[in-house]
Every structure is written in structure tokens, then in C-alpha cells.
Design a protein around this motif. Structure first.
Motif, PDB file in Angstrom:
ATOM      1  N   CYS A 143       8.089   7.710  10.063  1.00  0.00           N
ATOM      2  CA  CYS A 143       8.024   6.313   9.591  1.00  0.00           C
ATOM      3  C   CYS A 143       9.073   6.032   8.520  1.00  0.00           C
ATOM      4  N   GLY A 157       6.868  -3.539  12.074  1.00  0.00           N
ATOM      5  CA  GLY A 157       6.492  -2.476  11.145  1.00  0.00           C
ATOM      6  C   GLY A 157       6.285  -3.060   9.759  1.00  0.00           C
ATOM      7  N   VAL A 158       5.533  -2.336   8.908  1.00  0.00           N
ATOM      8  CA  VAL A 158       5.244  -2.882   7.579  1.00  0.00           C
ATOM      9  C   VAL A 158       6.477  -2.927   6.678  1.00  0.00           C
ATOM     10  N   LYS A 177       6.886   3.959  16.394  1.00  0.00           N
ATOM     11  CA  LYS A 177       5.800   4.386  17.296  1.00  0.00           C
ATOM     12  C   LYS A 177       6.158   4.304  18.778  1.00  0.00           C
ATOM     13  N   TYR A 209       4.514  12.701  10.856  1.00  0.00           N
ATOM     14  CA  TYR A 209       4.377  11.275  11.173  1.00  0.00           C
ATOM     15  C   TYR A 209       4.952  10.414  10.035  1.00  0.00           C
ATOM     16  N   ASN A 242      -4.285   8.029   6.466  1.00  0.00           N
ATOM     17  CA  ASN A 242      -3.704   8.674   7.648  1.00  0.00           C
ATOM     18  C   ASN A 242      -4.189  10.116   7.793  1.00  0.00           C
ATOM     19  N   PHE A 262      -4.649  -1.909  12.235  1.00  0.00           N
ATOM     20  CA  PHE A 262      -3.746  -0.828  12.627  1.00  0.00           C
ATOM     21  C   PHE A 262      -4.169   0.536  12.118  1.00  0.00           C
ATOM     22  N   GLN A 274       9.179   2.488   9.777  1.00  0.00           N
ATOM     23  CA  GLN A 274       7.707   2.383   9.792  1.00  0.00           C
ATOM     24  C   GLN A 274       7.166   2.352  11.235  1.00  0.00           C
ATOM     25  N   SER A 275       6.290   1.391  11.520  1.00  0.00           N
ATOM     26  CA  SER A 275       5.603   1.424  12.823  1.00  0.00           C
ATOM     27  C   SER A 275       6.525   1.189  14.008  1.00  0.00           C
ATOM     28  N   ASN A 329      -2.313   3.391  14.105  1.00  0.00           N
ATOM     29  CA  ASN A 329      -1.959   4.637  13.420  1.00  0.00           C
ATOM     30  C   ASN A 329      -2.612   5.868  14.034  1.00  0.00           C
ATOM     31  N   GLU A 385       4.956   7.482   0.409  1.00  0.00           N
ATOM     32  CA  GLU A 385       3.882   7.298   1.387  1.00  0.00           C
ATOM     33  C   GLU A 385       2.998   8.541   1.485  1.00  0.00           C
ATOM     34  N   TYR A 411       0.826  -1.216   0.000  1.00  0.00           N
ATOM     35  CA  TYR A 411       0.000   0.000   0.000  1.00  0.00           C
ATOM     36  C   TYR A 411       0.855   1.257   0.000  1.00  0.00           C
ATOM     37  N   ILE A 412       2.146   1.116   0.367  1.00  0.00           N
ATOM     38  CA  ILE A 412       3.094   2.213   0.163  1.00  0.00           C
ATOM     39  C   ILE A 412       3.932   1.784  -1.047  1.00  0.00           C
ATOM     40  N   TYR A 425       0.377  -5.825  16.286  1.00  0.00           N
ATOM     41  CA  TYR A 425      -0.898  -5.722  15.572  1.00  0.00           C
ATOM     42  C   TYR A 425      -1.916  -6.644  16.248  1.00  0.00           C
TER      43      TYR A 425
END
Ligand code: GLU
Length: 425
Positions: free
Chosen positions: A192, A257-258, A65, A188, A164, A94, A61-62, A112, A157, A25-26, A240
């Protein structure tokens, strides 16, 4: 001798079996080489072991966080952050658009919507650029190296970050932060896109596991309470929708993370990281999960595995004759914490009311936590009030503050053999 650990790490990586798909998706992540594989461990003294393609960098990525959550906690205090972001597992994907119906807070800082709200709490009065730089500097302190943004991942992204943005507008609509939602998503997304390798991640994880002190640079990055709060949230929300499975199978506070990274932080012991881009259905690295399952099993790393009982804490308990009269000498050993100190208390309860001296020898005590120190002081005070002279043999300073409560100190002796020539008398 050669340490067996690097070979062990290689073996674990080779035993993992790949599956799943890279995140797509990115767009830029879809172009990553899916066969990259690496792992690293960082120990409390800063020693790092690596295996596989440890030089390969990828976007955090995540995994950013928990560290940005730590920076927000450090800057605003736990209470202020808790007013804006909860600590409950969300039970939703997420990137779901959900706020707690009663409090209007995001459920936790690892989904997210919560991570976006968390980002806004770093330098809340600063500009977007200042906030991004504060995050970059903060995460660099965790890594012990200046981290840089992968511009290609960032551009890719941000150009598709519709979801987001909707989450940021949702939080903004309930006054979850005061800034422009577009700027918060921009910052953000930069957060990431920070580039890391597995060694960076292992050091970052060990900094959390080391009560907030970077084991390599020795810099205190966040307070111990902050590190504990972050690890607590990772324990319930880090992986997750598979966090429950993870905690039973692996038992290490963790975050994935993704981009394909996974970190694990075992308090006081080790920071670990694995990188392999193909993800399973819930978004965790397929080989990363397998490697951690092995680490946990082979190295006894489950957080909830009961530590060995401290039953031998009283090494000897004897009568000694000194020029000043007989003394009950009690020699302690090993780590002192509540459970071992409780055994010491029980042994000291048996000291008869005979007005003889009582000597505690801590020479072989390897560590003493705050509660055990207080218990020892309380025991010495109580024995002193019963009429005993109190001697302390404590060459390592396991009990740094020896005040017995009324400004008096126990008599200091260099060893049990020299009780009649105390140092502060
Ligand atoms: N930058 C990613 C996003 O917000 C991070 C997601 C993740 O790693 O789970 O979609």
C-alpha cells in the motif's frame, strides 16, 4: 494542430470543486498537501496525456489491490484464488472483519480482509521480503517503471495497523493462508506504500484495459483472462460502498485508495487516473469522482453504452464473371464480431445452389474476433460442401488459420479482380 486533450483535462480539473477530508487514520496521510490535483489518460498505443501536478507522487494504498489480485491470479490460477477469496460485493466498510458465513472466505479482494488474503497468495512459499519484492516488481511491470516504497508512509501505517492485524489473524484462524499473519500485514502495508504518480496509474489501468499487456513497454504482464477477471471485480467492488452509484453515473471499472488516487480502466479504450487527497464519506476522492463523471459524460465512456450497430458489414454483394466462370463476390468491412458476422451469415444464406464460385473479400475488415473467424470458416465450409468453389481475399490475414476442417484451404486471391489467378493454385 495541437491535440485538444491536455487542455480538456485541465478544464475538467479546474471545474471540480473540492470538499471532504484527507484520510487521517494513517498519520502520515493526514500530513499530505490536500490541494494537490492531477489527472492522466493512457491510450492503447501508450500515448499519455497529463494535466495538473503530474509529477506529484503519493502512496498507492488500495489501488494496489486489483494489481496484486492480478498477480495472485496469474500465479495460482483463477480457480485456486476463488477457493480462498470470493467476488461478491460485501456491502460492508472496507476494513470490516467479515468472512462469508458458509465458505469462511473474504467476500472479495478489494476489501482489506480480502486484499490481505490475496497478498498471501503471491509467492506463498517465499519469505516476507521475497513476497514484498515480488509484489513491487509485479506492480512495476504494470506501471512500466520501477516503483519504490514510501518508508514514512509504511512506518506510519504499520505502527497503527491494529485493525489490519486483526483481519489477518481472522483469516489465518480459518486457514485462509498458512503464513505468519504479522508478516502478511507487513507485506500488505508495504504494498500500500508504493509511490506512484497519475501517469503510472493511468498506464497500470490501461494494462488491465489492454488485456494484460503494458501499452508502453509492450510487456505482457498477466494473461487476458486474468485482466478480465480483475476488471469484473472492479465493476462490482471497486469504489467502496459507492460502487453501485459509480457504475450508474460513471460506468467505468475503477478503484480508489485512501491516498486520494482513483483509476478507471475502460476495456480496449483508455486507462485514466485522477489524484486529489480529500475524500468523501465513503472514502473516494471528491474531485476524483467529479472528474470521472465528466470523463464518462463528455467522452461517452460508460461501459454499458451500446456500441454502434454493425449493419453495414456487407459492403457489396455482386456477381463477377471470371475466366473460371461466374462468382458471387461479397465484400465485407469494419470490425467482425458475433453480431456483424451473423449478418454476413444471413447474406451468405441467400447464395443460390448454382455451383458458381463464392468470393469473400476481407480487405476492408478492420478486425475479426475469434467467434467471427470461426463463423466465417464454418460458412465457407458449408458453401464448399454445397458445391461452390471458395475464394478468399484476405491481405491482412484477418482469418489466420484457413483450414476448412478437412485440411483444405479456400483459394487465395490478391483481389476480387484477380479471382481467376488464385495464389495457391
Ligand atoms: N493501506 C490502507 C489500509 O489498509 C489502504 C486502505 C484503502 O486505500 O482503502 O487501511
Amino acid at each position: 494542430m495541437r491535440s485538444p486533450i491536455p487542455a480538456y483535462l485541465e478544464e475538467v480539473l479546474n471545474d471540480t470543486v473540492d470538499g471532504g477530508e484527507v484520510a487521517s487514520y494513517i498519520p502520515e496521510l493526514a500530513r499530505a498537501n490536500p490541494d494537490r490535483l492531477s489527472a492522466a489518460l493512457c491510450m492503447a498505443d501508450g500515448t499519455i496525456y497529463g494535466a495538473g501536478e503530474v509529477e506529484t507522487r503519493f502512496s498507492i494504498q488500495s489501488i494496489s489491490k486489483p494489481f496484486v489480485y492480478a498477480l495472485a491470479l496469474q500465479e495460482n490460477g483463477v480457480q485456486a484464488v476463488m477457493e480462498r477469496i470470493g467476488v461478491e460485493p460485501s456491502g460492508e466498510t472496507f476494513n470490516s472483519a467479515s468472512l462469508d458465513p458458509k465458505t469462511q472466505r473474504p467476500d472479495n479482494p478489494m476489501v482489506n480482509i480480502g486484499a490481505i488474503a490475496t497478498h498471501a497468495l503471491v509467492m506463498p512459499d517465499g519469505t516476507c521480503a521475497e513476497r514484498s519484492e515480488a509484489v513491487r516488481r509485479g506492480l512495476s511491470a504494470f506501471a512500466g517503471r520501477q516503483l519504490q516504497i514510501d518508508q514514512a508512509v509504511y512506518s506510519s501505517e504499520i505502527s497503527t495497523a491494529f485493525r489490519n492485524h486483526s483481519l489477518a489473524y481472522l483469516v489465518r484462524s480459518v486457514d485462509g493462508f498458512e503464513q505468519d499473519p504479522r508478516e502478511i500485514v507487513e507485506g500488505y502495508t508495504r504494498q500500500c506504500s508504493l509511490l506512484v504518480d497519475v501517469r503510472d496509474l493511468a498506464v497500470m489501468a490501461m494494462t488491465l484495459a489492454n488485456s494484460g499487456v503494458n501499452p508502453v513497454t509492450k510487456e505482457r504482464v498477466v494473461h487476458a483472462d486474468v485482466a478480465q477477471q480483475v476488471l469484473s471485480v472492479l465493476t462490482t467492488c471497486g469504489m467502496y460502498d459507492a460502487t453501485g452509484d459509480w457504475m450508474t453515473q460513471v460506468g467505468i471499472p475503477a478503484k480508489s485508495g485512501v491516498g486520494g488516487g482513483v483509476i478507471g480502466a475502460l476495456p480496449g479504450q483508455v486507462g485514466a487516473a485522477v489524484f486529489s487527497p480529500r475524500l468523501d464519506d465513503v472514502g473516494n476522492s471528491v474531485r476524483g469522482v467529479q472528474a470521472f463523471e465528466r470523463f464518462s459524460k463528455d467522452m461517452g465512456m460508460h461501459l454499458l453504452k451500446a456500441p454502434p450497430l454493425s449493419k453495414d458489414v456487407v459492403r457489396t454483394a455482386t456477381m463477377r464473371s471470371t475466366a473460371l466462370g461466374p462468382v458471387h463476390a461479397v465484400e465485407l468491412q469494419g470490425p467482425l464480431r458475433f453480431s456483424s458476422a451473423e449478418r454476413v451469415m444471413r447474406r451468405l444464406e441467400q447464395v443460390p445452389h448454382d455451383n458458381y464460385g463464392v468470393a469473400l473479400d476481407l480487405t476492408r475488415v478492420s478486425s475479426a474476433d475469434e467467434v467471427s473467424r470461426r463463423m466465417l470458416l464454418e460458412a465457407m465450409r458449408s458453401l464448399r460442401n454445397e458445391g461452390h468453389r471458395i475464394y478468399l481475399v484476405d491481405p491482412k490475414g484477418s482469418v489466420p488459420d484457413r483450414d476448412l476442417g478437412d485440411g483444405s484451404l479456400p483459394l487465395q486471391a490478391a483481389s476480387l479482380d484477380t479471382l481467376d489467378t488464385p495464389r495457391n493454385h
